[in-house]
Scaffold this motif. Structure first.
Motif, PDB file in Angstrom:
ATOM      1  N   ASP B 165       0.842  -1.149   0.116  1.00 10.69           N
ATOM      2  CA  ASP B 165      -0.236   0.088  -0.089  1.00 10.69           C
ATOM      3  C   ASP B 165       0.855   1.180  -0.027  1.00 10.69           C
ATOM      4  O   ASP B 165       1.611   1.623   0.966  1.00 10.69           O
ATOM      5  CB  ASP B 165      -1.029   0.111   1.253  1.00 10.69           C
ATOM      6  CG  ASP B 165      -1.742   1.237   1.515  1.00 10.69           C
ATOM      7  OD1 ASP B 165      -1.764   1.803   0.405  1.00 10.69           O
ATOM      8  OD2 ASP B 165      -2.188   1.608   2.434  1.00 10.69           O
ATOM      9  N   TYR B 168      -3.000   4.400  -1.487  1.00 12.98           N
ATOM     10  CA  TYR B 168      -4.305   4.279  -1.976  1.00 12.98           C
ATOM     11  C   TYR B 168      -4.977   3.734  -0.772  1.00 12.98           C
ATOM     12  O   TYR B 168      -6.418   3.922  -0.800  1.00 12.98           O
ATOM     13  CB  TYR B 168      -4.397   3.255  -3.329  1.00 12.98           C
ATOM     14  CG  TYR B 168      -5.476   3.437  -3.947  1.00 12.98           C
ATOM     15  CD1 TYR B 168      -6.483   4.389  -3.980  1.00 12.98           C
ATOM     16  CD2 TYR B 168      -6.212   2.132  -4.398  1.00 12.98           C
ATOM     17  CE1 TYR B 168      -7.715   4.050  -4.733  1.00 12.98           C
ATOM     18  CE2 TYR B 168      -7.196   2.046  -5.018  1.00 12.98           C
ATOM     19  CZ  TYR B 168      -8.211   3.051  -5.113  1.00 12.98           C
ATOM     20  OH  TYR B 168      -9.429   2.880  -5.899  1.00 12.98           O
ATOM     21  N   HIS B 169      -4.388   2.892   0.230  1.00 13.34           N
ATOM     22  CA  HIS B 169      -5.240   2.394   1.432  1.00 13.34           C
ATOM     23  C   HIS B 169      -6.496   1.431   0.874  1.00 13.34           C
ATOM     24  O   HIS B 169      -7.363   1.524   1.466  1.00 13.34           O
ATOM     25  CB  HIS B 169      -5.829   3.518   2.257  1.00 13.34           C
ATOM     26  CG  HIS B 169      -4.468   4.517   2.637  1.00 13.34           C
ATOM     27  ND1 HIS B 169      -3.290   4.127   2.992  1.00 13.34           N
ATOM     28  CD2 HIS B 169      -4.473   5.836   2.706  1.00 13.34           C
ATOM     29  CE1 HIS B 169      -2.552   5.182   3.192  1.00 13.34           C
ATOM     30  NE2 HIS B 169      -3.264   6.293   3.266  1.00 13.34           N
ATOM     31  N   ARG B 170      -6.186   0.831   0.068  1.00 13.12           N
ATOM     32  CA  ARG B 170      -7.244  -0.274  -0.664  1.00 13.12           C
ATOM     33  C   ARG B 170      -6.685  -1.560  -0.071  1.00 13.12           C
ATOM     34  O   ARG B 170      -6.382  -1.813   1.126  1.00 13.12           O
ATOM     35  CB  ARG B 170      -7.409  -0.129  -1.899  1.00 13.12           C
ATOM     36  CG  ARG B 170      -8.907  -0.847  -2.280  1.00 13.12           C
ATOM     37  CD  ARG B 170      -9.205  -0.695  -3.680  1.00 13.12           C
ATOM     38  NE  ARG B 170      -8.247  -1.320  -4.582  1.00 13.12           N
ATOM     39  CZ  ARG B 170      -8.311  -1.238  -5.851  1.00 13.12           C
ATOM     40  NH1 ARG B 170      -9.360  -0.851  -6.551  1.00 13.12           N
ATOM     41  NH2 ARG B 170      -7.163  -1.807  -6.612  1.00 13.12           N
ATOM     42  N   ALA B 171      -6.300  -2.413  -1.102  1.00 15.20           N
ATOM     43  CA  ALA B 171      -5.495  -3.554  -0.794  1.00 15.20           C
ATOM     44  C   ALA B 171      -4.047  -3.352  -0.531  1.00 15.20           C
ATOM     45  O   ALA B 171      -3.579  -1.981  -0.703  1.00 15.20           O
ATOM     46  CB  ALA B 171      -5.530  -4.798  -1.898  1.00 15.20           C
ATOM     47  N   GLY B 172      -3.094  -4.347  -0.044  1.00 18.05           N
ATOM     48  CA  GLY B 172      -1.867  -4.031   0.151  1.00 18.05           C
ATOM     49  C   GLY B 172      -1.445  -3.890   1.530  1.00 18.05           C
ATOM     50  O   GLY B 172      -2.003  -3.170   2.379  1.00 18.05           O
ATOM     51  N   ILE B 173      -0.223  -4.559   1.861  1.00 14.95           N
ATOM     52  CA  ILE B 173       0.344  -4.185   3.193  1.00 14.95           C
ATOM     53  C   ILE B 173       1.060  -3.078   3.385  1.00 14.95           C
ATOM     54  O   ILE B 173       1.554  -2.434   2.175  1.00 14.95           O
ATOM     55  CB  ILE B 173       1.293  -5.481   3.832  1.00 14.95           C
ATOM     56  CG1 ILE B 173       1.408  -5.571   5.321  1.00 14.95           C
ATOM     57  CG2 ILE B 173       2.723  -5.471   3.085  1.00 14.95           C
ATOM     58  CD1 ILE B 173       1.748  -7.096   5.748  1.00 14.95           C
ATOM     59  N   THR B 174       1.304  -2.460   4.518  1.00 13.79           N
ATOM     60  CA  THR B 174       2.078  -1.002   4.544  1.00 13.79           C
ATOM     61  C   THR B 174       3.473  -1.405   4.225  1.00 13.79           C
ATOM     62  O   THR B 174       4.181  -2.380   4.341  1.00 13.79           O
ATOM     63  CB  THR B 174       2.155  -0.460   6.168  1.00 13.79           C
ATOM     64  OG1 THR B 174       2.707  -1.553   6.866  1.00 13.79           O
ATOM     65  CG2 THR B 174       0.631  -0.370   6.356  1.00 13.79           C
TER      66      THR B 174
END
Lengths: 420, 420
Positions: B165, B168-174
């Motif tokens: 991520d 965009y703060h949708r899918a994805g790890i930080t």
């Protein structure tokens, strides 16, 4: 035994019990309100099985307190063909009497005529497809088509419902002079028969107050009665004999279905709701659907993401805009989670959807342990007609009076018709 | 010769010329910006024919100035199966290298493994399906699945893109510690191979200013570089040998595709736009699509209503929410009419759509004579990915440099894959 939890996702789920109860409730409410006839719309479910439940032909014994189901409305050619097929098979109402519910256009005439022949032939002239007219040019091309396609063996006239605009300002001719002139034009045509008037109480979708809803349906009825009176006078003044009180008067919409009270004694009135079979989040807002127990259509979705960082604190599920659509409702958001009023779907993309806890600052911790990765949830779509249309098949459960859950068993598969 | 005007409506229309030009322009822009590789998304068109044009295998001779098309991204199992089928047939890139682009879930593993075997077998081990991981639990079930399904003849490891991520703060790890730990977990697994990093520059959809867009893509690249450096240090400190610079770095989105400049020299960078093949009204707003001439996907619709009263002064067409969907855009409204910036679609229901003149008070007279009942218009959908997904087939025209019109001839039919 296949449980919802085991299905590939997203999937469209029908609760047959809720569907049946909703159909019965609609008939009971209409009868109670002095409207003895129901003409359901098939656009919401688009299935053979749904039509049969709407028709109520398996619920003998309680008929007295229920409105008769006297026909259907369809809004695409495949929907129309589906009802016609049932009409040819059952050879009885309601399957043999169907309105093609959007204003007629020339390019659809050949298909509709072919279905009409099929239906009248199978029913020895009893069955009928009615078309919707709201413009004088439509009368012209219907007449031209009839002239070009009429032979000795085939002298069928187009059966017409005149669509009136009673305040929704979408389709329909005005109830003023233009509407009266068009009705007269149809009545005077040798190729057309004016069968009835059709109004859509669509402005009811924005109404939550039951008093305002009642007022809106009363206005609708008043305008129709006013129109009938003006038409009667107009025909009388031109010495045209036509029994205006013989017209079928088709009114309604799902939000307004419980508010149409026939206090004004409109003759031959009938109600044509459609969405009531599934209901949805919009109808929970209007109050037509009083609780989640009446919801008959869901989108099953699987949890595929856990995000417990400061920006999200949310889960992700695998039903996005291609499964739920992006219809908005007064409540905001794109759908809700069955049985979880504490959660909100706050963001939707093509194939995914983000869910978090409702809270003023969005900071309430999400109960991740209650929603493990790979488990499923049932989503209530904002608009079930649009969500159902995203799917090639419905998985049907029948929990009786028990609530539907992701552990419910699939008992049937229904295949909706697709396209236009 | 079938013209668009003669088709049943609504229908989805593809302009093959625009599609081809858009594909070439994307490759040219990437190459110019120092990104030598393109990995197109297939979610927008979902067709065999579209994949072949995206692959550019018929445009030899100009390859030097164009980015290589090195693989695809798919976001449903039917899309993945479609690319795998092409991979088995062509036995060459880009068809043999495909990312399943949404976070992997357990219930899809069997299907993906089966497709993977098919592909590797047809290509003698060359082809590969990559899965997306953004959660440690996914590593666990991928490992468990591999342990349960590995035999002597079948020792394939899961090829993984780690989804990050980057804002965009949708899918994805930080990109923080959690992301570094997950990358390390994948690298240390005996059943997984970390193939690359994947980010979606989705926040670009809300950006119209080219300076801000550039800044956003630069931030995306900076975060990736920062992540790569932290990961390198982390692995070094734990004495784990792994060449971080060998990772494929997959970035992008259609709005940002012309702004990804590889000034930071990210190794093995690739761009993965999807919507660029058709573009749409949203992309006209972001500026990724510079004119209506680049639009490759339309909804053909027929005029079925004329309403010239004080409440409407509008026409009605037969494409509603089931054909266009209700995606909103910053411009407002649900779609626009090709070549008619003076008109606006102001109201949409399930099967119909109302169009009037743009004007401050809505009172500008509508030019009814230019839009006769029964004639057709081409609508530009707000979001072509969603509109295309409403249809079972596309009618394809190819006007070369001429603009598409309702008099264009249908030259091909394409059938998109459906469902999930």
């Amino acid at each position: 035994m296949m449980l919802l939890d085991d299905l590939p996702t997203p999937a469209f789920i029908v609760d047959k019990h809720a569907f049946q109860q909703n159909c019965k409730a609609a008939r009971a409410a209409a009868a109670k309100n002095g409207i003895p006839r129901l003409r359901p719309h098939v656009k919401t479910h688009k299935t053979i099985e749904g039509c049969i439940i709407q028709a109520g032909i398996h619920s003998a014994g309680e008929e007295e307190s229920l409105a008769d189901v006297i026909g259907f409305v369809a809004s695409t050619l495949p929907e129309l063909a589906m009802v016609v097929k049932l009409g040819c098979q059952y050879k009885r109402k309601p399957f043999t009497d169907v309105i093609f519910g959007i204003p007629i256009c020339k390019s659809k005439l050949l298909s509709i005529q072919s279905m009409s022949h099929e239906l009248t032939s199978a029913t020895h002239g009893e069955g009928c497809i009615h078309v919707i007219v709201d413009n004088p040019q439509q009368v012209t091309f219907l007449e031209e088509f009839a002239q070009q396609n009429t032979s000795d063996e085939n002298t069928q006239r187009w059966s017409v419902f005149l669509k009136l605009d009673t305040g929704y300002h979408r389709a329909g001719i005005t109830c003023e002079k233009a509407g009266v002139n068009l009705a007269t034009q149809i009545i005077n045509s040798t190729h057309l028969v004016l069968k009835g008037l059709y109004t859509h109480c669509g402005h009811s979708y924005n109404i939550q107050d039951s008093g305002v809803m009642k007022e809106t349906t009363n206005q609708d009825h008043s305008m129709i009665l006013g129109f009938l009176n003006t038409l009667r006078s107009h025909l009388k003044s031109s010495n045209r004999k036509f029994d205006v009180s013989s017209l079928s008067i088709s009114v309604g919409s799902t939000p307004s279905m419980f508010s149409h009270d026939n206090a004004l004694k409109i003759p031959n009135i009938e109600l044509h709701p459609g969405n009531y079979v599934f209901y949805d989040r919009q109808q929970l807002w209007t109050g037509a659907c009083s609780s989640e127990k009446s919801i008959g259509g869901f989108v099953l979705s699987r949890i595929i993401g856990h995000y417990d960082d400061e920006h999200r604190n949310a889960i992700m599920v695998d039903a996005g805009a291609t499964a739920l659509t992006k219809e908005s409702t007064p409540q905001g958001s794109m759908c809700s989670v069955l049985g979880r009023p504490d959660l909100e779907c706050y963001r939707m993309s093509q194939e995914i959807n983000m869910i978090r806890c409702k809270s003023e600052d969005g900071a309430k911790p999400f109960p991740f342990q209650e929603f493990p990765l790979g488990s499923t949830v049932l989503l209530i779509p904002n608009h079930s007609c649009l969500a159902a249309a995203c799917f090639e098949e419905y998985h049907v459960v029948d929990g009786g009076d028990n609530s539907v859950s992701t552990k419910s068993e699939v008992v049937e598969m229904w295949s909706p018709v697709k396209g236009w």
